[in-house]
Motif scaffolding. Structure first.
Motif, mmCIF file in Angstrom:
data_model
loop_
_atom_site.group_PDB
_atom_site.id
_atom_site.type_symbol
_atom_site.label_atom_id
_atom_site.label_comp_id
_atom_site.label_asym_id
_atom_site.label_seq_id
_atom_site.Cartn_x
_atom_site.Cartn_y
_atom_site.Cartn_z
ATOM 1 N N ARG A 181 3.484 -4.382 -6.042
ATOM 2 C CA ARG A 181 4.030 -5.712 -6.327
ATOM 3 C C ARG A 181 2.907 -6.718 -6.578
ATOM 4 O O ARG A 181 2.971 -7.527 -7.510
ATOM 5 C CB ARG A 181 4.890 -6.179 -5.147
ATOM 6 C CG ARG A 181 5.658 -7.473 -5.428
ATOM 7 C CD ARG A 181 6.379 -7.977 -4.209
ATOM 8 N NE ARG A 181 5.498 -8.283 -3.105
ATOM 9 C CZ ARG A 181 4.729 -9.384 -3.032
ATOM 10 N NH1 ARG A 181 4.731 -10.242 -4.013
ATOM 11 N NH2 ARG A 181 3.954 -9.595 -1.984
ATOM 12 N N ARG A 182 1.850 -6.638 -5.768
ATOM 13 C CA ARG A 182 0.711 -7.544 -5.981
ATOM 14 C C ARG A 182 0.044 -7.305 -7.325
ATOM 15 O O ARG A 182 -0.309 -8.257 -8.034
ATOM 16 C CB ARG A 182 -0.310 -7.359 -4.852
ATOM 17 C CG ARG A 182 0.072 -8.098 -3.603
ATOM 18 C CD ARG A 182 -1.066 -8.081 -2.595
ATOM 19 N NE ARG A 182 -0.526 -7.521 -1.364
ATOM 20 C CZ ARG A 182 -0.990 -6.463 -0.721
ATOM 21 N NH1 ARG A 182 -2.053 -5.845 -1.137
ATOM 22 N NH2 ARG A 182 -0.416 -6.032 0.367
ATOM 23 N N GLU A 191 3.980 -2.728 -1.626
ATOM 24 C CA GLU A 191 3.425 -4.084 -1.598
ATOM 25 C C GLU A 191 2.223 -4.190 -2.535
ATOM 26 O O GLU A 191 2.073 -5.183 -3.246
ATOM 27 C CB GLU A 191 3.024 -4.429 -0.155
ATOM 28 C CG GLU A 191 2.609 -5.852 0.054
ATOM 29 C CD GLU A 191 3.740 -6.831 -0.170
ATOM 30 O OE1 GLU A 191 3.432 -7.993 -0.490
ATOM 31 O OE2 GLU A 191 4.905 -6.462 -0.054
#
Length: 121
Positions: free
Chosen positions: A77-78, A74
């Motif tokens: 992805r950010r 995550e």
């Protein structure tokens, strides 16, 4: 003949004495086997409980690893989204200025590579 009033115990050497001893040994063996079976079952139950505890601990550790891996993915992805947003903001918007158009025409006439090819493997 009434045997109910016979008070003579079974003599050890007679057939009745042997049979009585066999019955006592049989009862003793059954009691011993039942006690051993109960202890064995209780031990197996303890082992099963410890296996359950170990399986639960393994599951919890796996869940923690999965949670950490999810957090890392995550975060990646950010970061990628932030980089894309930054790249979009840096791009020029709208028309080219007269100086930029003149410079672009000059590069085209000179044959310069505007978009250089990437290296082939």
């Amino acid at each position: 003949m009434n045997h109910a009033l016979n008070d003579n115990p079974a003599a050890p050497g007679t057939a009745r004495g042997r049979f009585a001893r066999l019955v006592r040994l049989g009862v003793f063996a059954c009691a011993l086997a039942a006690t051993g079976a109960g202890a064995l079952a209780q031990d197996q139950d303890r082992n099963r409980r410890s296996d359950d505890v170990q399986a639960r601990e393994r599951y919890e550790m796996q869940a923690q690893r999965d949670a950490r891996a999810f957090e890392v993915r995550e975060q990646g992805r950010r970061n990628a989204e932030v980089q894309q947003d930054t790249a979009r903001e840096e791009r020029p918007r709208g028309r080219l200025s007269p100086d930029e158009r003149r410079d672009l025409r000059r590069q085209i006439k000179e044959g310069a590579d505007l978009y250089p090819n990437s290296r082939r493997r």
